[in-house]
Design a protein around this motif. Structure first.
Motif, PDB file in Angstrom:
ATOM      1  N   VAL A  37       0.698  -1.032  -0.084  1.00  0.00           N
ATOM      2  CA  VAL A  37       0.169  -0.189   0.382  1.00  0.00           C
ATOM      3  C   VAL A  37       0.811   1.144  -0.313  1.00  0.00           C
ATOM      4  N   THR A  38       2.236   0.579   1.052  1.00  0.00           N
ATOM      5  CA  THR A  38       3.194   2.421   0.975  1.00  0.00           C
ATOM      6  C   THR A  38       3.267   2.295  -0.707  1.00  0.00           C
ATOM      7  N   ALA A  39       4.335   1.238  -1.520  1.00  0.00           N
ATOM      8  CA  ALA A  39       4.426   1.628  -2.834  1.00  0.00           C
ATOM      9  C   ALA A  39       3.332   2.305  -3.351  1.00  0.00           C
ATOM     10  N   TYR A  40       2.675   1.534  -3.473  1.00  0.00           N
ATOM     11  CA  TYR A  40       1.051   2.200  -3.803  1.00  0.00           C
ATOM     12  C   TYR A  40       0.998   3.240  -4.114  1.00  0.00           C
ATOM     13  N   PHE A  41       0.458   3.893  -2.941  1.00  0.00           N
ATOM     14  CA  PHE A  41       0.946   5.365  -2.850  1.00  0.00           C
ATOM     15  C   PHE A  41       2.231   6.442  -3.318  1.00  0.00           C
ATOM     16  N   THR A  44       1.230   6.072  -7.382  1.00  0.00           N
ATOM     17  CA  THR A  44       0.926   6.862  -7.031  1.00  0.00           C
ATOM     18  C   THR A  44       0.723   8.364  -7.660  1.00  0.00           C
ATOM     19  N   ARG A  45       0.716   9.048  -5.961  1.00  0.00           N
ATOM     20  CA  ARG A  45       1.548  10.582  -5.860  1.00  0.00           C
ATOM     21  C   ARG A  45       2.190  10.864  -5.554  1.00  0.00           C
ATOM     22  N   LYS A  46       3.559  10.083  -6.944  1.00  0.00           N
ATOM     23  CA  LYS A  46       5.174  10.267  -7.275  1.00  0.00           C
ATOM     24  C   LYS A  46       5.247  11.230  -6.386  1.00  0.00           C
ATOM     25  N   ALA A  47       5.873  10.446  -4.883  1.00  0.00           N
ATOM     26  CA  ALA A  47       6.093  11.098  -3.952  1.00  0.00           C
ATOM     27  C   ALA A  47       7.471   9.598  -3.583  1.00  0.00           C
ATOM     28  N   GLN A  71       1.379  14.051   2.271  1.00  0.00           N
ATOM     29  CA  GLN A  71       0.769  13.365   3.421  1.00  0.00           C
ATOM     30  C   GLN A  71      -0.026  11.964   3.574  1.00  0.00           C
ATOM     31  N   ASP A  72      -0.577  11.748   2.525  1.00  0.00           N
ATOM     32  CA  ASP A  72      -1.177  10.034   2.268  1.00  0.00           C
ATOM     33  C   ASP A  72      -0.071   9.237   2.111  1.00  0.00           C
ATOM     34  N   VAL A  73       0.934   9.227   1.542  1.00  0.00           N
ATOM     35  CA  VAL A  73       2.488   8.316   1.704  1.00  0.00           C
ATOM     36  C   VAL A  73       2.442   8.408   3.533  1.00  0.00           C
ATOM     37  N   GLU A  74       1.993   9.357   4.324  1.00  0.00           N
ATOM     38  CA  GLU A  74       2.707   9.804   6.011  1.00  0.00           C
ATOM     39  C   GLU A  74       2.164   8.614   6.387  1.00  0.00           C
ATOM     40  N   ARG A  75       0.773   8.536   5.934  1.00  0.00           N
ATOM     41  CA  ARG A  75      -0.286   8.515   7.050  1.00  0.00           C
ATOM     42  C   ARG A  75      -0.329   6.852   6.657  1.00  0.00           C
ATOM     43  N   VAL A  76       0.582   6.263   5.173  1.00  0.00           N
ATOM     44  CA  VAL A  76       0.433   5.110   5.291  1.00  0.00           C
ATOM     45  C   VAL A  76       1.413   4.398   6.215  1.00  0.00           C
ATOM     46  N   ARG A  77       2.426   5.134   5.697  1.00  0.00           N
ATOM     47  CA  ARG A  77       3.672   4.622   6.696  1.00  0.00           C
ATOM     48  C   ARG A  77       3.623   4.653   7.856  1.00  0.00           C
ATOM     49  N   ARG A  78       3.016   5.265   8.491  1.00  0.00           N
ATOM     50  CA  ARG A  78       2.404   5.940  10.083  1.00  0.00           C
ATOM     51  C   ARG A  78       1.320   4.386  10.193  1.00  0.00           C
TER      52      ARG A  78
END
Length: 159
Positions: A37-41, A44-47, A71-78
């Motif tokens: 999920v982190t990789a997907y975000f 898709t967010r190019k971050a 913000q979305d990537v960091e949320r998944v990482r948390r």
């Protein structure tokens, strides 16, 4: 006999151990899914955080814009970090608990509640659900691990 290690076949035939193995596998797979999920975000967010990860987007300044936090990537990482902080202790304590000879019904209750709470916690993080949903799901799973640890300390160790 005292001092003799249990044979692997004894563990495989033990219903509590099989339940432990089942629910541990579920939560570990769920935790592994968070990497995807982190990789997907990230994609898709190019971050991205590593320069080599943005090489396919160009060089120099054109690629640097993809070296950023999102913000979305960091949320998944948390959420994934929270899994690491909670599932790893469950795996260790759960093993000691399973080997301490609990009743199957009690063990299943512990394992199922923990697993359900961690899955709910993931949904609460990813959707996100309003608090106190995420906090309560974390607390329930944490309390289950503490309960198992207490049982192990009370019955299996010489304190």
């Amino acid at each position: 006999r005292s001092g003799e290690m249990a044979k692997l076949t004894q563990l495989i035939d033990n219903d509590v151990f099989r339940a432990y193995a089942t629910y541990t596998t579920i939560v570990l797979l769920k935790m592994m899914l968070m990497s995807l999920v982190t990789a997907y975000f990230r994609i898709t967010r190019k971050a991205f955080v590593n320069p080599e990860d943005v090489a396919s987007f160009g060089k120099g300044e054109s690629a640097k814009k993809y070296l950023r936090t999102d913000q979305d990537v960091e949320r998944v990482r948390r959420g994934h970090l929270n899994d690491l902080e909670n599932i790893v202790p469950f795996v260790g304590i759960g093993l000691m608990y399973a080997l301490s000879g609990p009743e199957l019904s009690t063990a299943l209750l512990h394992f199922r509640i923990f697993t359900g709470a961690r899955i709910l916690h993931t949904f609460a993080y990813l959707i996100p659900l309003p608090q106190p949903g995420r906090g309560l799901s974390w607390a329930v799973a944490y309390a289950v691990t503490i309960s198992m640890a207490y049982k192990v300390l009370k019955t299996a160790l010489y304190l």
